[in-house]
Write an enzyme that holds these catalytic residues in place. Structure first.
Site, PDB file in Angstrom:
ATOM      1  N   GLY A   1       0.817  -1.208   0.000  1.00 42.86           N
ATOM      2  CA  GLY A   1       0.000   0.000   0.000  1.00 42.86           C
ATOM      3  C   GLY A   1       0.848   1.254   0.000  1.00 42.86           C
ATOM      4  O   GLY A   1       0.577   2.216  -0.730  1.00 42.86           O
ATOM      5  N   ASP A   2       1.872   1.265   0.830  1.00 36.15           N
ATOM      6  CA  ASP A   2       2.787   2.410   0.865  1.00 36.15           C
ATOM      7  C   ASP A   2       3.497   2.584  -0.466  1.00 36.15           C
ATOM      8  O   ASP A   2       3.655   3.704  -0.963  1.00 36.15           O
ATOM      9  CB  ASP A   2       3.829   2.207   1.959  1.00 36.15           C
TER      10      ASP A   2
END
Length: 405
Positions: free
Chosen positions: A170-171
C-alpha cells in the site's frame, strides 16, 4: 553510463517523509536525477532506519528506500527548524510529506505559507485517507489502507482469514502515484505560466491508491452483485493459472488460461482428453472445473524438477516461471543483464564493510537500469553540505542549530 539521460536533473525536492510512502516517492524522483534532500529528526531520524535491522545501525530497508538522497537533520518542533525549512523551500521545486493532515499547518508550514515562500512549489501530500473528507484526520498505516481499499479481502485462502502480502504494498503504490503526480505537476508548471496553488497540491491517499489497482472489484459488484472472494493462488475467473509443486521441493507458476495456450498446455502434460473436453473450451468453463484442472497439472509437475518442468513448458511457449527467493534473484541472468542488482559496500555491523546488492532503477532507460548513485545516507550526513551550500550558514550557525535540537 551517461547521466545526461536522467530526465529530472535540476529538480530539487525537500522530503519531510517518514516510513515508506513518501520516501518511496522521493526515491523514484531521486532515481531519475532529482536532488532529494531528506529532512530527519535529530538523533533518531526516520524510524525506517531500525525496521528489519539485523546488524549495524541502519537497516537495508532504509538504505534501499532512501537511496539517491541527502540526509539533513532539523527539529521541526522548533522555530529555528521551521525557518530553515522555509528558507530551503525557496530553492526547491517540490515539497514531499506524509504527516497526518493538519500537522504541517500546526507547525505553520501549511500550503499557503509554503506558497508565499515559493509560488511555484509543487506540494505532494500522502496520508491515510487524503486531505479532505470525514476520515481525513484519522491515522492509518498501509496495512489498514490495504484492508479499506479492498485488497486484503482477496489475499489468502477462502477457508482462512485474509492475509497480507509480504511487503508494504500500500505504501509503495501510494509512493508511485505520488511520484507520478509530482512529475505531472512539474510538467504542467513548465507549460502554464502561473499554476494556481490548488493545482500544485498533489493529494495521495493510501486507501485510494489501493482501490485504484483493484481492477473491476467495484463495477462487478454494482453491475452483477458479485462480491469477489479469496481464491488462494488463483485469480478469480481465470483458469488454469496457479502455483504447482515440483519434485525438488520448489514450485512454479503456470498461466495456461488463454484458449490457444490451453490446447498446447494440455498436450504438454499428456492430457489430450482435457484439451478436447467441450466443457473446457473457454475460460468460463475452465473456471468451473478449476479443481480438476489443477489436480491434473499438479500430477504432472510433481514428478519433475523445477528445471525440467520449465524447460518443457517454455519449449511449448506456455507462460511459466519459477517462484524465486532472494537467492534466486541475485543469480538470475536476466536481472544481471539489465543491471537490476547493483552492488554497494555498506556497514552491516561487521568489522569490515560488506558488498550488498540493491534492486536497480525502474523503468529502464537506455537498455539497462540507470546506476544507483548512492544508497540511503547516514543520519544527517549532508546537513552541513546542504545548509552551507544552499543557505550560506556557517559552521557556527549549524553548530548552534544542532545544539538546540
Amino acid at each position: 553510463m551517461d547521466t545526461d539521460i536522467r530526465p529530472l536533473d535540476g529538480v530539487r525536492v525537500l522530503e519531510l517523509g517518514n516510513y515508506v510512502a513518501a520516501p518511496t516517492a522521493g526515491r523514484i524522483l531521486g532515481d531519475f536525477g532529482a536532488e532529494v534532500i531528506k529532512v530527519e529528526r535529530p538523533k533518531t531520524g526516520d524510524e525506517l532506519r531500525n525496521w528489519r535491522l539485523y546488524g549495524g545501525d541502519t537497516s537495508m530497508l532504509y538504505r534501499t528506500v532512501n537511496r539517491n538522497k541527502k540526509s539533513i537533520t532539523l527539529d521541526l518542533r522548533t522555530d529555528a527548524g521551521r525557518k530553515i525549512v522555509l528558507d530551503l523551500i525557496e530553492q526547491c521545486d517540490v515539497l514531499l510529506e506524509n504527516f497526518r493532515p493538519g500537522m504541517l499547518e500546526k507547525w505553520g508550514l501549511g500550503p499557503e505559507v509554503l506558497n508565499e515562500a515559493n509560488p511555484n512549489l509543487v506540494i505532494t501530500r500522502i496520508s491515510a485517507y487524503g486531505q479532505t473528507g470525514p476520515l481525513a484526520q484519522r491515522p492509518g498505516f498501509a496495512a489498514v489502507a490495504e484492508a479499506v481499499g479492498g485488497l486484503r479481502e482477496l489475499v489468502g485462502d477462502p477457508d482462512r482469514p485474509p492475509v497480507r502480502v509480504g511487503v508494504s504494498i500500500g505504501d509503495s503504490i501510494a509512493g508511485i502515484y505520488a511520484a507520478f503526480g509530482t512529475v505531472m505537476a512539474l510538467f504542467q508548471r513548465e507549460r502554464v505560466q502561473r499554476v494556481p496553488l490548488e493545482q500544485r497540491i498533489i493529494d495521495v491517499a493510501l486507501n485510494e491508491s489501493i482501490l485504484s489497482v483493484m481492477e473491476s472489484l467495484v463495477p462487478d459488484y454494482l453491475a452483477y452483485g458479485i462480491n469477489r472472494e479469496r481464491v488462494g493462488g488463483r485469480m478469480e475467473g481465470i483458469a488454469p493459472s496457479n502455483a504447482y509443486p515440483c519434485s525438488d521441493g520448489t514450485s512454479i507458476i503456470i498461466g495456461g488460461n488463454g484458449d490457444a495456450i490451453f490446447q498446447r498446455y494440455m498436450q504438454v502434460i499428456d492430457r489430450p482428453d482435457l484439451a478436447a473436453d467441450p466443457e473446457l473450451q473457454d475460460n468460463a468453463g475452465r473456471w468451473r472445473h478449476r479443481e480438476r484442472l489443477d489436480a491434473s497439472i499438479a500430477e504432472w509437475t510433481r514428478v519433475r524438477t523445477r528445471a525440467e518442468a520449465l524447460r518443457v513448458l517454455e519449449a511449448a511457449a506456455i507462460p511459466c516461471g519459477p517462484i524465486y527467493t532472494a537467492a534466486d534473484i541475485v543469480t538470475d541472468e536476466q536481472y544481471r543483464a539489465r543491471n537490476m542488482i547493483q552492488p554497494f559496500r555498506v556497514d552491516v555491523g561487521e568489522p569490515e564493510l560488506k558488498e550488498v546488492g540493491f534492486p536497480g532503477i525502474v523503468p529502464v532507460i537506455g537498455g539497462r537500469s540507470l546506476p544507483i548513485r548512492t544508497v540511503g545516507p547516514d543520519l544527517g550526513e549532508h546537513t552541513r553540505e546542504v545548509l552551507s551550500g544552499l543557505l550560506g550558514l556557517t559552521d557556527a550557525d549549524i553548530d548552534a542549530l544542532e545544539a538546540n535540537s
